[in-house]
Scaffold this motif. Structure first.
Motif, PDB file in Angstrom:
ATOM      1  N   ARG A  90     -11.556   1.811  -7.222  1.00  0.00           N
ATOM      2  CA  ARG A  90     -11.673   2.538  -6.084  1.00  0.00           C
ATOM      3  C   ARG A  90     -11.484   4.160  -6.204  1.00  0.00           C
ATOM      4  N   LEU A  91     -10.610   4.469  -7.012  1.00  0.00           N
ATOM      5  CA  LEU A  91     -10.247   5.830  -6.971  1.00  0.00           C
ATOM      6  C   LEU A  91     -10.719   6.664  -8.459  1.00  0.00           C
TER       7      LEU A  91
ATOM      8  N   ARG B  28       0.879  -1.273   0.091  1.00  0.00           N
ATOM      9  CA  ARG B  28      -0.150  -0.046  -0.026  1.00  0.00           C
ATOM     10  C   ARG B  28       0.971   1.144  -0.096  1.00  0.00           C
ATOM     11  N   CYS B  29       0.575   2.231  -0.922  1.00  0.00           N
ATOM     12  CA  CYS B  29       1.227   3.295  -0.713  1.00  0.00           C
ATOM     13  C   CYS B  29       0.408   4.755  -0.854  1.00  0.00           C
TER      14      CYS B  29
ATOM     15  N   ASP C 199      -2.134  13.259  -1.190  1.00  0.00           N
ATOM     16  CA  ASP C 199      -3.243  13.852  -0.943  1.00  0.00           C
ATOM     17  C   ASP C 199      -4.245  13.043  -0.016  1.00  0.00           C
ATOM     18  N   GLY C 200      -3.737  11.761   0.528  1.00  0.00           N
ATOM     19  CA  GLY C 200      -4.255  10.910   1.319  1.00  0.00           C
ATOM     20  C   GLY C 200      -4.940   9.553   0.677  1.00  0.00           C
TER      21      GLY C 200
END
Length: 269
Positions: free
Chosen positions: A104-105, A19-20, A24-25
């Motif tokens: 997801r993004l 995970r990275c 910006d979170g």
């Protein structure tokens, strides 16, 4: 004798997804966390990448060829939220991350586990688990060494870092992958207008361009591609795009000065 670089004698090739967290979170799935951070810093601050997304029109497609884990797709999707993103990545572990990150993004974007080339079929990918963005269908040990050493020189790496990077870079495995052409992609997925075609395929850029039928070119408005300037390739790419009605601008990241890697942003006049 103990390993002087704190690495096992045999480096594993099957690495777990990590995970990275971006500045910006947002949290990404990544093949290697350090690689993801480095690449995001490079592309998110690179003027050609941001300029490539300027003025993208609603409904235009962004086609990301050599998408890796989706960093460029996320950047373009954020800068041009009404665009339609299609992202292509043949390396299995990188594709797994790409698919998850887009789902997801960047809802609405689509990931494809395919390489693009001059003709449809299959090919052998050299997959580098520790530097997945350098995986390639087009092996060239001399070019790899040149770019790796230029990068290490430009960041002022010490000898310990150099040896670790060399060792991990040279870990690879061969994977059979599906190859299609951009002409087939545009026909199969009803792509009428391409606002941006981004190509980063580690020496396969000419083959991707060869897979574009003449009838497709008028529907492509902008091209951003990484070119390895081997045997005059950069000049050939710029000449071809100029002949198709594009104005091309060439630049180079500071970390690649002394290496073969250049960026070409080509826009229609």
């Amino acid at each position: 004798m103990p390993n002087p670089w704190d690495l096992p004698d045999e480096l594993p090739t099957d690495l777990p997804v990590s995970r990275c967290e971006l500045p910006d979170g947002r949290v990404l799935s990544a093949v290697q966390e350090a690689e993801a951070h480095t690449l995001w810093e490079e592309i998110s601050s690179a003027a050609p990448y941001r300029k490539a997304a300027e003025g993208l029109r609603p409904g235009e497609a962004v086609i990301d060829v050599g998408a890796h884990i989706g960093l460029a797709s996320l950047l373009f999707g954020g800068l041009a939220p009404e665009s339609r993103v299609l992202a292509f990545e043949p390396a299995p572990k990188a594709y797994t991350c790409l698919e998850d990150n887009l789902a997801r993004l960047l809802p609405g974007a689509t990931a494809f586990r395919q390489a693009l080339g001059a003709a449809s079929g299959t090919s052998e990918l050299t997959y580098r688990p520790y530097v997945a963005s350098a995986s390639t269908l087009y092996d060239d040990a001399e070019d790899d060494a040149r770019n790796l050493e230029a990068h290490l020189d430009n960041i002022g790496a010490d000898e310990r870092t150099r040896e670790v990077v060399r060792r991990t870079f040279n870990v690879s495995q061969r994977v059979t992958v599906e190859v299609t052409t951009l002409a087939s992609v545009m026909a199969e997925h009803d792509v009428d207008r391409v606002g941006l075609l981004k190509i980063d395929v580690e020496r396969g850029e000419l083959d991707v361009l060869d897979g574009i039928d003449p009838a497709c070119w008028p529907r492509i408005r902008r091209v951003l591609l990484e070119v390895h300037d081997i045997d005059g390739r950069l000049g050939r790419v710029v000449s071809r795009l100029s002949g198709l009605g594009f104005h091309a601008t060439v630049s180079q990241w500071g970390v690649y000065v002394g290496g073969s890697v250049h960026l070409v942003l080509a826009e229609r006049d």
